[in-house]
Design a protein around this motif. Sequence first.
Motif, PDB file in Angstrom:
ATOM      1  N   MET A 215       3.383   1.796   1.154  1.00 57.46           N
ATOM      2  CA  MET A 215       3.262   2.279  -0.488  1.00 57.46           C
ATOM      3  C   MET A 215       1.433   2.061  -0.727  1.00 57.46           C
ATOM      4  O   MET A 215       1.147   3.277  -1.092  1.00 57.46           O
ATOM      5  CB  MET A 215       4.518   2.292  -0.672  1.00 57.46           C
ATOM      6  CG  MET A 215       3.892   3.494  -2.371  1.00 57.46           C
ATOM      7  SD  MET A 215       6.268   2.695  -3.336  1.00 57.46           S
ATOM      8  CE  MET A 215       5.519   3.107  -3.943  1.00 57.46           C
ATOM      9  N   SER A 216       1.375   1.143  -0.042  1.00 58.88           N
ATOM     10  CA  SER A 216      -0.434   1.069  -1.079  1.00 58.88           C
ATOM     11  C   SER A 216      -1.471   1.248  -0.456  1.00 58.88           C
ATOM     12  O   SER A 216      -2.572   2.107  -0.576  1.00 58.88           O
ATOM     13  CB  SER A 216      -0.205  -0.660  -1.398  1.00 58.88           C
ATOM     14  OG  SER A 216      -0.288  -1.049   0.209  1.00 58.88           O
ATOM     15  N   ASP A 217      -0.739   1.699   0.943  1.00 61.94           N
ATOM     16  CA  ASP A 217      -1.972   2.379   1.846  1.00 61.94           C
ATOM     17  C   ASP A 217      -2.195   3.539   1.182  1.00 61.94           C
ATOM     18  O   ASP A 217      -3.149   4.137   1.339  1.00 61.94           O
ATOM     19  CB  ASP A 217      -1.465   1.850   3.272  1.00 61.94           C
ATOM     20  CG  ASP A 217      -1.433   1.058   4.307  1.00 61.94           C
ATOM     21  OD1 ASP A 217      -2.532   0.093   3.279  1.00 61.94           O
ATOM     22  OD2 ASP A 217      -1.069   0.870   5.155  1.00 61.94           O
ATOM     23  N   GLN A 218      -1.154   3.812   1.682  1.00 61.55           N
ATOM     24  CA  GLN A 218      -1.084   6.076   0.952  1.00 61.55           C
ATOM     25  C   GLN A 218      -1.661   5.798  -0.370  1.00 61.55           C
ATOM     26  O   GLN A 218      -3.059   6.969  -0.420  1.00 61.55           O
ATOM     27  CB  GLN A 218       0.169   6.452   0.582  1.00 61.55           C
ATOM     28  CG  GLN A 218       0.548   6.174   2.379  1.00 61.55           C
ATOM     29  CD  GLN A 218       2.597   6.823   1.840  1.00 61.55           C
ATOM     30  OE1 GLN A 218       2.866   6.294   0.849  1.00 61.55           O
ATOM     31  NE2 GLN A 218       3.508   7.069   2.678  1.00 61.55           N
ATOM     32  N   TYR A 219      -1.811   5.183  -1.241  1.00 63.41           N
ATOM     33  CA  TYR A 219      -2.502   5.395  -2.688  1.00 63.41           C
ATOM     34  C   TYR A 219      -4.219   4.632  -2.316  1.00 63.41           C
ATOM     35  O   TYR A 219      -4.757   5.263  -2.512  1.00 63.41           O
ATOM     36  CB  TYR A 219      -1.624   3.627  -3.556  1.00 63.41           C
ATOM     37  CG  TYR A 219      -2.588   4.311  -4.829  1.00 63.41           C
ATOM     38  CD1 TYR A 219      -2.075   4.643  -5.592  1.00 63.41           C
ATOM     39  CD2 TYR A 219      -3.403   2.812  -5.090  1.00 63.41           C
ATOM     40  CE1 TYR A 219      -2.792   5.025  -6.744  1.00 63.41           C
ATOM     41  CE2 TYR A 219      -4.491   3.097  -6.705  1.00 63.41           C
ATOM     42  CZ  TYR A 219      -3.886   3.655  -7.093  1.00 63.41           C
ATOM     43  OH  TYR A 219      -4.798   3.488  -8.554  1.00 63.41           O
ATOM     44  N   ASP A 220      -4.363   3.380  -1.514  1.00 62.70           N
ATOM     45  CA  ASP A 220      -5.795   3.336  -0.913  1.00 62.70           C
ATOM     46  C   ASP A 220      -6.280   5.095  -0.355  1.00 62.70           C
ATOM     47  O   ASP A 220      -7.866   4.887  -1.097  1.00 62.70           O
ATOM     48  CB  ASP A 220      -5.742   1.973  -0.162  1.00 62.70           C
ATOM     49  CG  ASP A 220      -5.604   0.707  -0.943  1.00 62.70           C
ATOM     50  OD1 ASP A 220      -5.936   1.046  -2.440  1.00 62.70           O
ATOM     51  OD2 ASP A 220      -5.596   0.226  -0.428  1.00 62.70           O
ATOM     52  N   ASP A 221      -5.968   5.588   0.181  1.00 58.25           N
ATOM     53  CA  ASP A 221      -5.964   6.072   1.034  1.00 58.25           C
ATOM     54  C   ASP A 221      -6.658   7.679  -0.169  1.00 58.25           C
ATOM     55  O   ASP A 221      -7.934   8.353   0.061  1.00 58.25           O
ATOM     56  CB  ASP A 221      -5.068   6.941   2.425  1.00 58.25           C
ATOM     57  CG  ASP A 221      -4.997   5.940   3.516  1.00 58.25           C
ATOM     58  OD1 ASP A 221      -5.760   5.086   2.972  1.00 58.25           O
ATOM     59  OD2 ASP A 221      -4.380   6.024   4.190  1.00 58.25           O
ATOM     60  N   ARG A 222      -6.222   8.115  -0.566  1.00 56.41           N
ATOM     61  CA  ARG A 222      -5.783   8.955  -1.672  1.00 56.41           C
ATOM     62  C   ARG A 222      -7.447   8.753  -2.746  1.00 56.41           C
ATOM     63  O   ARG A 222      -7.765   9.693  -3.042  1.00 56.41           O
ATOM     64  CB  ARG A 222      -4.817   8.973  -2.666  1.00 56.41           C
ATOM     65  CG  ARG A 222      -4.845  10.778  -3.513  1.00 56.41           C
ATOM     66  CD  ARG A 222      -3.008  10.592  -4.229  1.00 56.41           C
ATOM     67  NE  ARG A 222      -2.922   9.956  -4.969  1.00 56.41           N
ATOM     68  CZ  ARG A 222      -2.200   9.004  -5.014  1.00 56.41           C
ATOM     69  NH1 ARG A 222      -1.027   8.559  -4.006  1.00 56.41           N
ATOM     70  NH2 ARG A 222      -1.845   7.824  -5.955  1.00 56.41           N
ATOM     71  N   GLU A 223      -7.147   7.140  -2.984  1.00 55.79           N
ATOM     72  CA  GLU A 223      -8.722   7.342  -4.041  1.00 55.79           C
ATOM     73  C   GLU A 223      -9.849   7.647  -2.956  1.00 55.79           C
ATOM     74  O   GLU A 223     -10.910   7.854  -3.518  1.00 55.79           O
ATOM     75  CB  GLU A 223      -8.448   5.589  -4.182  1.00 55.79           C
ATOM     76  CG  GLU A 223      -7.646   5.734  -5.145  1.00 55.79           C
ATOM     77  CD  GLU A 223      -7.669   4.466  -6.362  1.00 55.79           C
ATOM     78  OE1 GLU A 223      -8.325   3.155  -5.483  1.00 55.79           O
ATOM     79  OE2 GLU A 223      -7.128   4.187  -6.894  1.00 55.79           O
ATOM     80  N   MET A 224     -10.051   6.642  -1.687  1.00 56.42           N
ATOM     81  CA  MET A 224     -10.870   6.776  -1.296  1.00 56.42           C
ATOM     82  C   MET A 224     -11.549   8.477  -0.779  1.00 56.42           C
ATOM     83  O   MET A 224     -13.213   8.851  -0.665  1.00 56.42           O
ATOM     84  CB  MET A 224     -10.511   6.319  -0.021  1.00 56.42           C
ATOM     85  CG  MET A 224     -10.646   4.467  -0.207  1.00 56.42           C
ATOM     86  SD  MET A 224     -12.050   3.532  -0.978  1.00 56.42           S
ATOM     87  CE  MET A 224     -13.079   4.772   0.525  1.00 56.42           C
ATOM     88  N   ILE A 225     -10.403   8.720  -0.774  1.00 56.55           N
ATOM     89  CA  ILE A 225     -10.449  10.783  -0.263  1.00 56.55           C
ATOM     90  C   ILE A 225     -10.773  11.412  -1.402  1.00 56.55           C
ATOM     91  O   ILE A 225     -12.427  12.482  -1.854  1.00 56.55           O
ATOM     92  CB  ILE A 225      -9.636  11.521   0.190  1.00 56.55           C
ATOM     93  CG1 ILE A 225      -8.886  11.462   1.737  1.00 56.55           C
ATOM     94  CG2 ILE A 225      -8.879  12.927  -0.432  1.00 56.55           C
ATOM     95  CD1 ILE A 225      -7.156  10.966   2.293  1.00 56.55           C
TER      96      ILE A 225
END
Lengths: 170, 464
Positions: A1-11
Amino acid sequence: MSDQYDDREMIDLENALSSLSPAPSGIDRDGLMFQAGQSSARRRGRIWPLGAAALAGAAIVLGAALVARPAPTVTERVVYVPIERPRTPPYVSAARGAGTGGPEQAPVMDYFALRAKVLAEGLDALPEPQTSRRPREPESLEDLAPGIRWPYRSSIFQRNRSTGQPGGTT
Amino acid sequence: MRYALTWVTLLCMLAPAAPCAEEAGRDEVPVTRLKLQPAPEPVPALKYRLLPGVLEMEPGNAATLYNWAVAKITGGQNGNTKELLELLEMPIEDLTIARVRAARAPHGRGPLFRLLERAGRREDCDWDLELSVGPALDLPSITDQRKLATIAVLTARMEIVWGNCEEAVQMLQTPLAMARHMAQGAALIHGLVGMQVARLALDRVEDLAQAPGSPNLYWALTALPRPLIDMRDPVETERHMFDLWLPDLRDPESSRLGPEGWREMIEQFPSLGGGSGPLRRKLTPSLVALWMYTDAKNHLIERGRDPDQVEAMPVFQMVAIYVMDGWNRVMDDQFKWFYVPYAEGEEVIAEAQASFTETLDQKNDILPAMLMPALYGTYSQMAGLDRQVAALRCIEAVRLYAALHDGELPASLSEIKEVPVPLNPMTGESFQYEVVGETATLSAPLGPHERAKDGIRYELTIAK
């Protein structure tokens, strides 16, 4: 879940950055170099020119004074310089040399006393001359030349102290 | 304090006053009996001389040769001076070679005498005394020189014993020249030794006057210098002994010594600073300065010094000036008489000597009270030596008269017309001369400071 959150911010960040376009540079290199040179030249001030001018002026004034000055007058002046006079050495009795007293021995009126004695009693008060005294006979070669280390010690050269004859001490 | 000075003065004058204690025996002048051999005047008149002639003199320092001669007799193989003097005092008829040998006395014209002869013919004699050391002045060979001179006189006397009178006269030149050398630029003791040597040599003229075939020495004696021994140099040396020792005392007012320097200077005054230990040496100058301070200050102000300058002066310098003023005053008052011919000043000098202690009434007289030499004895000895020469000239004149008048004694000295008869230089009057039978007496009154044994009294007869 947290990985998804990080990827979105980076995008999102990637998208934001990609939307930026580089602005043209505002720095003029030649102008900058000219201003730097100008600043350094301005820092010297007027000290050196003024100093040089002052010295030049002084040189001119002194040169003029040298040419225009009157002839020097010579004045002789005797200067007395106190010099420490060598002091008379403290009187040391001749008797001390004979080992009759130490350095603290009081002065003795040798000459004055002898003179008074001779004047009162006559010349017979003079001590018997050295020439009338028999010299001590040498006991050995060492006595003849003290301080010399003889290569060998022989009883032949040593006087017998009891008999007075050569032949070593017994 | 005044009484203390008087006592100190009296105690210190004991040594110089000692000769006066001999006055009890003043009348006992020893009699010298001579059997004279008549002798006419030599031809040429100055054939014989008692001092080397001008042509014999050579440049150079005689003292060097005298010291060399001392080295030659060092070792104790020679008799002592007392034994040698006894050989000179005994009657000549008792003097034998055996006695001379027994006394281990050198005799004959050997290497030693020849060396002394060379020395006696040197023009100068510088004993090179280290006068700057003051009381530590060493007279390294004075007693040896006295012994050498005695040997030289004895050698000449032996020639008389052996009948070589002309040789003896020539040999007497050496001790007489040595006697004169002794007094050149030297200390008082040198001069005294010189006078004794001269007397011993002149006594040999008495021997010669009795020796058959001996020449007449009237002109040889007349040609001697007067005074025979000039004591001027030794006396001047004594007068300035302090100045030579401590040069700052020559002019203490101008000296630049500081207060400590002056203190050390006064510590060297034997009578002021001398003592038996370091504490006394340190204390005595201070006590003396304290004792003299007021007098010294008043003395300088009376002399015209500015009182403020005097106040600012180091105390020890003030004392030194005061003491040296006293020293110079008293010394000059005493030494000035030495330059008066004896016959002129005899009475005044006697009075000055008698009143010497009475004149020492100031605090700064302490130094002369301690150190003033008995100068008058020296003065009368110098005059006495010239009187001996004059008396011997009288005797030679009598010999000359006897040679020309069949061996007769003159009835009075005024009868001698062949040569001038000398006066007594100590009185300026004629010698006393009296003939009783076949004996004439020649004598002179004793001087005020003379010892009887130095007096003149001859009994003269003519050998037949």
